[in-house]
Scaffold this motif. Structure first.
Motif, PDB file in Angstrom:
ATOM      1  N   LEU A 221       0.825  -1.214   0.000  1.00  0.00           N
ATOM      2  CA  LEU A 221       0.000   0.000   0.000  1.00  0.00           C
ATOM      3  C   LEU A 221       0.860   1.265   0.000  1.00  0.00           C
ATOM      4  N   GLU A 222       1.956   1.234   0.709  1.00  0.00           N
ATOM      5  CA  GLU A 222       2.842   2.396   0.732  1.00  0.00           C
ATOM      6  C   GLU A 222       3.360   2.727  -0.660  1.00  0.00           C
ATOM      7  N   LYS A 223       3.581   1.701  -1.466  1.00  0.00           N
ATOM      8  CA  LYS A 223       4.091   1.920  -2.818  1.00  0.00           C
ATOM      9  C   LYS A 223       3.004   2.409  -3.772  1.00  0.00           C
ATOM     10  N   ARG A 224       1.757   1.993  -3.546  1.00  0.00           N
ATOM     11  CA  ARG A 224       0.688   2.271  -4.500  1.00  0.00           C
ATOM     12  C   ARG A 224      -0.189   3.454  -4.113  1.00  0.00           C
ATOM     13  N   TYR A 225      -0.150   3.870  -2.859  1.00  0.00           N
ATOM     14  CA  TYR A 225      -1.097   4.894  -2.411  1.00  0.00           C
ATOM     15  C   TYR A 225      -0.625   6.298  -2.776  1.00  0.00           C
ATOM     16  N   ASN A 226      -1.584   7.159  -3.124  1.00  0.00           N
ATOM     17  CA  ASN A 226      -1.319   8.589  -3.254  1.00  0.00           C
ATOM     18  C   ASN A 226      -2.550   9.353  -2.790  1.00  0.00           C
ATOM     19  N   ASP A 227      -2.348  10.586  -2.386  1.00  0.00           N
ATOM     20  CA  ASP A 227      -3.424  11.366  -1.767  1.00  0.00           C
ATOM     21  C   ASP A 227      -4.565  11.681  -2.732  1.00  0.00           C
ATOM     22  N   ASP A 228      -4.329  11.608  -4.018  1.00  0.00           N
ATOM     23  CA  ASP A 228      -5.354  11.936  -4.999  1.00  0.00           C
ATOM     24  C   ASP A 228      -6.091  10.709  -5.532  1.00  0.00           C
ATOM     25  N   ILE A 229      -5.901   9.564  -4.902  1.00  0.00           N
ATOM     26  CA  ILE A 229      -6.533   8.349  -5.389  1.00  0.00           C
ATOM     27  C   ILE A 229      -8.054   8.451  -5.273  1.00  0.00           C
ATOM     28  N   GLU A 230      -8.754   7.990  -6.291  1.00  0.00           N
ATOM     29  CA  GLU A 230     -10.212   7.991  -6.284  1.00  0.00           C
ATOM     30  C   GLU A 230     -10.726   6.628  -5.857  1.00  0.00           C
ATOM     31  N   LEU A 231     -12.009   6.571  -5.510  1.00  0.00           N
ATOM     32  CA  LEU A 231     -12.575   5.366  -4.929  1.00  0.00           C
ATOM     33  C   LEU A 231     -12.445   4.160  -5.862  1.00  0.00           C
ATOM     34  N   GLU A 232     -12.715   4.346  -7.142  1.00  0.00           N
ATOM     35  CA  GLU A 232     -12.620   3.231  -8.077  1.00  0.00           C
ATOM     36  C   GLU A 232     -11.199   2.667  -8.118  1.00  0.00           C
ATOM     37  N   ASP A 233     -10.219   3.566  -8.158  1.00  0.00           N
ATOM     38  CA  ASP A 233      -8.824   3.114  -8.144  1.00  0.00           C
ATOM     39  C   ASP A 233      -8.470   2.466  -6.806  1.00  0.00           C
ATOM     40  N   ALA A 234      -9.055   2.972  -5.720  1.00  0.00           N
ATOM     41  CA  ALA A 234      -8.791   2.400  -4.398  1.00  0.00           C
ATOM     42  C   ALA A 234      -9.303   0.963  -4.319  1.00  0.00           C
ATOM     43  N   ILE A 235     -10.450   0.686  -4.954  1.00  0.00           N
ATOM     44  CA  ILE A 235     -10.977  -0.679  -4.972  1.00  0.00           C
ATOM     45  C   ILE A 235     -10.020  -1.604  -5.710  1.00  0.00           C
ATOM     46  N   HIS A 236      -9.519  -1.145  -6.865  1.00  0.00           N
ATOM     47  CA  HIS A 236      -8.566  -1.957  -7.618  1.00  0.00           C
ATOM     48  C   HIS A 236      -7.278  -2.179  -6.822  1.00  0.00           C
ATOM     49  N   THR A 237      -6.802  -1.125  -6.163  1.00  0.00           N
ATOM     50  CA  THR A 237      -5.594  -1.252  -5.346  1.00  0.00           C
ATOM     51  C   THR A 237      -5.812  -2.223  -4.195  1.00  0.00           C
ATOM     52  N   ALA A 238      -6.992  -2.186  -3.593  1.00  0.00           N
ATOM     53  CA  ALA A 238      -7.306  -3.111  -2.500  1.00  0.00           C
ATOM     54  C   ALA A 238      -7.252  -4.555  -2.983  1.00  0.00           C
ATOM     55  N   LEU A 239      -7.805  -4.823  -4.152  1.00  0.00           N
ATOM     56  CA  LEU A 239      -7.797  -6.182  -4.685  1.00  0.00           C
ATOM     57  C   LEU A 239      -6.381  -6.640  -5.048  1.00  0.00           C
ATOM     58  N   LEU A 240      -5.599  -5.744  -5.639  1.00  0.00           N
ATOM     59  CA  LEU A 240      -4.213  -6.083  -5.965  1.00  0.00           C
ATOM     60  C   LEU A 240      -3.406  -6.370  -4.699  1.00  0.00           C
ATOM     61  N   THR A 241      -3.663  -5.607  -3.647  1.00  0.00           N
ATOM     62  CA  THR A 241      -2.967  -5.822  -2.372  1.00  0.00           C
ATOM     63  C   THR A 241      -3.359  -7.155  -1.766  1.00  0.00           C
ATOM     64  N   MET A 242      -4.658  -7.473  -1.780  1.00  0.00           N
ATOM     65  CA  MET A 242      -5.118  -8.754  -1.245  1.00  0.00           C
ATOM     66  C   MET A 242      -4.508  -9.920  -2.024  1.00  0.00           C
TER      67      MET A 242
END
Length: 283
Positions: A221-242
């Motif tokens: 998450l530290e590598k993929r997160y940024n302050d401007d992330i939108e909800l749709e991208d956050a869902i994709h990031t959550a799945l990639l992290t899982m």
């Protein structure tokens, strides 16, 4: 002569037995960490091992720890399935692994739940402990609404739930809750994400993870997160992290996702919606 020899032999055996008993006592004392020093001096209190305090909830060990709380964290981080939360600029996503035996009816098993219309929660650790805290959180939210005729702010719900958890760390006859919570909400302060631990500590997060693989998940998450992330991208990031630490195939049946957006309505995604997001993340 024979009587004197027999008496001397008996006395020698008794002395030998006494010496063996003393040696055994010294070895047991040394294993407990409270034995005399190698030089034969007085026992050193600082040498006493923390294990001697592991069964007491209300007694600090010499190193300043409450070991039952550490054991409760082990129930979360070693036994609990991975869960994570990501705060986007327009909402929050909660995701968790929901791997259960094949014959379990998933219709009655949920790890992501709503506390109020605008607040949701997910856990890692002991499910029965989670049910108790979920019930207390809902009562706290209703009490706030009866008093102020308004929805409880996410920060106050997180603080109140953490207070309940803390109260179970300083009283005899109880044990800490073997569960950590991620609390997501949307209020006048915008999207909010909090974590509450068995110690009663709670923190606000931009993105975090709890459970078995939380270290690797946080690193990802530290590598993929940024302050401007939108909800749709956050869902994709959550799945990639899982997926990073997931054992076996990730499907809509062993992953559960909850989201809240600017509508301030928390909801759990249906299996069909989760399947669509999994397909998109695989592309």
């Amino acid at each position: 002569g024979e009587a004197a020899s027999s008496e001397s032999s008996s006395t020698g055996q008794q002395q030998q037995q006494q010496q063996e008993q003393q040696q055994q006592l010294r070895r047991r004392t040394a294993r407990r960490g409270g034995g005399a020093s190698a030089a034969g001096g007085e026992p050193k209190a600082g040498n006493m091992g923390d294990s001697a305090y592991s069964f007491s909830l209300t007694t600090f060990s010499p190193s300043g720890k409450l070991l039952q709380i550490e054991h409760a964290l082990n129930a979360v981080n070693k036994k609990g399935k991975t869960s994570l939360g990501i705060r986007a600029k327009d909402g929050v996503v909660l995701a968790t692994s929901r791997k259960v035996p094949a014959l379990v009816d998933l219709e009655g098993f949920h790890k992501v739940n709503s506390v109020t219309d605008s607040i949701g929660v997910v856990y890692s650790g002991l499910g029965p402990d989670y049910r108790v805290l979920l019930k207390r959180a809902r009562k706290h939210a209703q009490a706030y609404y009866r008093k102020f005729l308004d929805d409880i702010p996410t920060s106050q719900l997180a603080r109140g739930t953490a207070q309940v958890m803390q109260e179970y760390t300083q009283a005899g006859g109880v044990r800490p809750f073997g569960v950590s919570l991620l609390i997501a909400g949307y209020d006048d302060d915008g999207p909010q994400l909090y974590q509450a631990d068995p110690s009663g500590a709670f923190f606000g997060w931009k993105a975090t993870a709890i459970g078995q693989d939380f270290v690797n998940a946080k690193t990802f998450l530290e590598k993929r997160y940024n302050d401007d992330i939108e909800l749709e991208d956050a869902i994709h990031t959550a799945l990639l992290t899982m997926r990073e630490g997931f054992e076996g195939e990730m499907t809509e049946h062993n992953i559960e996702i909850g989201i809240i957006d600017s509508s301030r309505k928390f909801r759990v995604l249906t299996p069909a919606e989760v399947r669509d997001y999994l397909d998109e993340a695989a592309d």
